[in-house]
Design a protein around this motif. Structure first.
Motif, PDB file in Angstrom:
ATOM      1  N   ASP A  53      52.524   6.849  32.411  1.00 25.18           N
ATOM      2  CA  ASP A  53      53.941   7.202  32.390  1.00 25.18           C
ATOM      3  C   ASP A  53      54.462   7.622  33.767  1.00 25.18           C
ATOM      4  N   GLY A  54      53.627   7.488  34.802  1.00 23.46           N
ATOM      5  CA  GLY A  54      54.100   7.727  36.163  1.00 23.46           C
ATOM      6  C   GLY A  54      53.828   9.091  36.746  1.00 23.46           C
ATOM      7  N   ALA A  55      53.163   9.971  36.008  1.00 21.86           N
ATOM      8  CA  ALA A  55      52.845  11.305  36.528  1.00 21.86           C
ATOM      9  C   ALA A  55      51.732  11.187  37.563  1.00 21.86           C
ATOM     10  N   ILE A  56      51.975  11.674  38.767  1.00 22.62           N
ATOM     11  CA  ILE A  56      50.992  11.581  39.841  1.00 22.62           C
ATOM     12  C   ILE A  56      49.927  12.648  39.635  1.00 22.62           C
ATOM     13  N   THR A  57      48.671  12.200  39.554  1.00 25.48           N
ATOM     14  CA  THR A  57      47.562  13.113  39.306  1.00 25.48           C
ATOM     15  C   THR A  57      46.704  13.336  40.546  1.00 25.48           C
ATOM     16  N   ASP A  58      46.771  12.441  41.523  1.00 27.30           N
ATOM     17  CA  ASP A  58      46.008  12.593  42.757  1.00 27.30           C
ATOM     18  C   ASP A  58      46.675  11.761  43.842  1.00 27.30           C
ATOM     19  N   ALA A  59      46.502  12.170  45.079  1.00 28.79           N
ATOM     20  CA  ALA A  59      47.086  11.448  46.207  1.00 28.79           C
ATOM     21  C   ALA A  59      46.258  11.734  47.456  1.00 28.79           C
ATOM     22  N   ASN A  60      46.232  10.769  48.358  1.00 30.60           N
ATOM     23  CA  ASN A  60      45.508  11.012  49.598  1.00 30.60           C
ATOM     24  C   ASN A  60      46.438  11.648  50.630  1.00 30.60           C
ATOM     25  N   GLY A  61      45.867  12.028  51.767  1.00 28.45           N
ATOM     26  CA  GLY A  61      46.627  12.698  52.816  1.00 28.45           C
ATOM     27  C   GLY A  61      47.775  11.871  53.353  1.00 28.45           C
ATOM     28  N   PHE A  63      49.691   9.754  51.740  1.00 27.02           N
ATOM     29  CA  PHE A  63      50.807   9.847  50.809  1.00 27.02           C
ATOM     30  C   PHE A  63      51.509  11.198  50.945  1.00 27.02           C
ATOM     31  N   LEU A  64      50.706  12.263  51.014  1.00 27.95           N
ATOM     32  CA  LEU A  64      51.294  13.598  51.124  1.00 27.95           C
ATOM     33  C   LEU A  64      52.092  13.735  52.417  1.00 27.95           C
ATOM     34  N   GLU A  65      51.571  13.201  53.517  1.00 27.41           N
ATOM     35  CA  GLU A  65      52.293  13.263  54.792  1.00 27.41           C
ATOM     36  C   GLU A  65      53.577  12.441  54.736  1.00 27.41           C
ATOM     37  N   LEU A  66      53.511  11.269  54.139  1.00 24.52           N
ATOM     38  CA  LEU A  66      54.670  10.386  54.043  1.00 24.52           C
ATOM     39  C   LEU A  66      55.786  11.004  53.209  1.00 24.52           C
ATOM     40  N   THR A  67      55.415  11.684  52.132  1.00 20.60           N
ATOM     41  CA  THR A  67      56.420  12.234  51.213  1.00 20.60           C
ATOM     42  C   THR A  67      56.802  13.673  51.535  1.00 20.60           C
ATOM     43  N   GLY A  68      55.989  14.347  52.357  1.00 22.03           N
ATOM     44  CA  GLY A  68      56.290  15.728  52.708  1.00 22.03           C
ATOM     45  C   GLY A  68      55.797  16.754  51.702  1.00 22.03           C
ATOM     46  N   TYR A  69      55.055  16.315  50.691  1.00 20.18           N
ATOM     47  CA  TYR A  69      54.490  17.243  49.723  1.00 20.18           C
ATOM     48  C   TYR A  69      53.189  17.819  50.254  1.00 20.18           C
ATOM     49  N   SER A  70      52.802  18.962  49.721  1.00 26.40           N
ATOM     50  CA  SER A  70      51.541  19.587  50.115  1.00 26.40           C
ATOM     51  C   SER A  70      50.502  19.347  49.023  1.00 26.40           C
ATOM     52  N   ARG A  71      49.242  19.565  49.373  1.00 27.60           N
ATOM     53  CA  ARG A  71      48.166  19.453  48.393  1.00 27.60           C
ATOM     54  C   ARG A  71      48.357  20.499  47.291  1.00 27.60           C
ATOM     55  N   GLU A  73      51.256  21.602  46.130  1.00 32.92           N
ATOM     56  CA  GLU A  73      52.302  21.097  45.228  1.00 32.92           C
ATOM     57  C   GLU A  73      51.733  20.030  44.299  1.00 32.92           C
ATOM     58  N   LEU A  74      50.857  19.201  44.838  1.00 26.58           N
ATOM     59  CA  LEU A  74      50.205  18.183  44.008  1.00 26.58           C
ATOM     60  C   LEU A  74      49.366  18.851  42.914  1.00 26.58           C
ATOM     61  N   ALA A  75      48.567  19.835  43.301  1.00 26.76           N
ATOM     62  CA  ALA A  75      47.705  20.537  42.339  1.00 26.76           C
ATOM     63  C   ALA A  75      48.524  21.249  41.271  1.00 26.76           C
ATOM     64  N   ALA A  76      49.719  21.723  41.637  1.00 24.76           N
ATOM     65  CA  ALA A  76      50.580  22.419  40.682  1.00 24.76           C
ATOM     66  C   ALA A  76      51.407  21.466  39.821  1.00 24.76           C
ATOM     67  N   GLY A  77      51.302  20.164  40.087  1.00 22.56           N
ATOM     68  CA  GLY A  77      52.044  19.182  39.304  1.00 22.56           C
ATOM     69  C   GLY A  77      53.516  19.107  39.668  1.00 22.56           C
ATOM     70  N   ARG A  78      53.872  19.448  40.905  1.00 26.62           N
ATOM     71  CA  ARG A  78      55.276  19.463  41.304  1.00 26.62           C
ATOM     72  C   ARG A  78      55.764  18.160  41.924  1.00 26.62           C
ATOM     73  N   ILE A  79      54.932  17.127  41.925  1.00 27.23           N
ATOM     74  CA  ILE A  79      55.352  15.839  42.481  1.00 27.23           C
ATOM     75  C   ILE A  79      55.822  14.957  41.353  1.00 27.23           C
ATOM     76  N   ASP A  80      57.043  14.496  41.432  1.00 29.05           N
ATOM     77  CA  ASP A  80      57.613  13.637  40.373  1.00 29.05           C
ATOM     78  C   ASP A  80      57.366  12.195  40.678  1.00 29.05           C
TER      79      ASP A  80
END
Length: 80
Positions: A53-61, A63-71, A73-80
């Motif tokens: 359904d599109g929920a991001i469960t993991d990402a590499n560095g 992706f995080l750098e490109l989108t500006g999210y932190s690890r 935020e990813l762990a907390a499920g804050r990436i849509d």
């Protein structure tokens, strides 16, 4: 108008496939899994793992750098 296209937007392209969903066995793919893991870990390209359904469960560095999210935020499920 000059007819020249403008710069392409920088946005991630997400693609993926799960052999179980396609009904294929996970074995017999040789080193494909290892090669993909090494590519993701290299941070040369942005790679994410997401649910159907599109929920991001993991990402590499990358992706995080490109989108500006932190690890965090990813762990907390804050990436849509």
């Amino acid at each position: 108008m000059s007819g020249k296209p403008g710069p392409l937007p920088r946005r991630p392209s997400v693609t993926g496939s799960d052999p179980a969903v396609r009904g294929e066995p996970a074995k017999g793919r040789g080193g494909a899994d290892d090669a993909l893991r090494r590519l993701a870990e290299s941070d040369l390209i942005a790679v994410v793992t997401a649910t159907a359904d599109g929920a991001i469960t993991d990402a590499n560095g990358a992706f995080l750098e490109l989108t500006g999210y932190s690890r965090a935020e990813l762990a907390a499920g804050r990436i849509d």
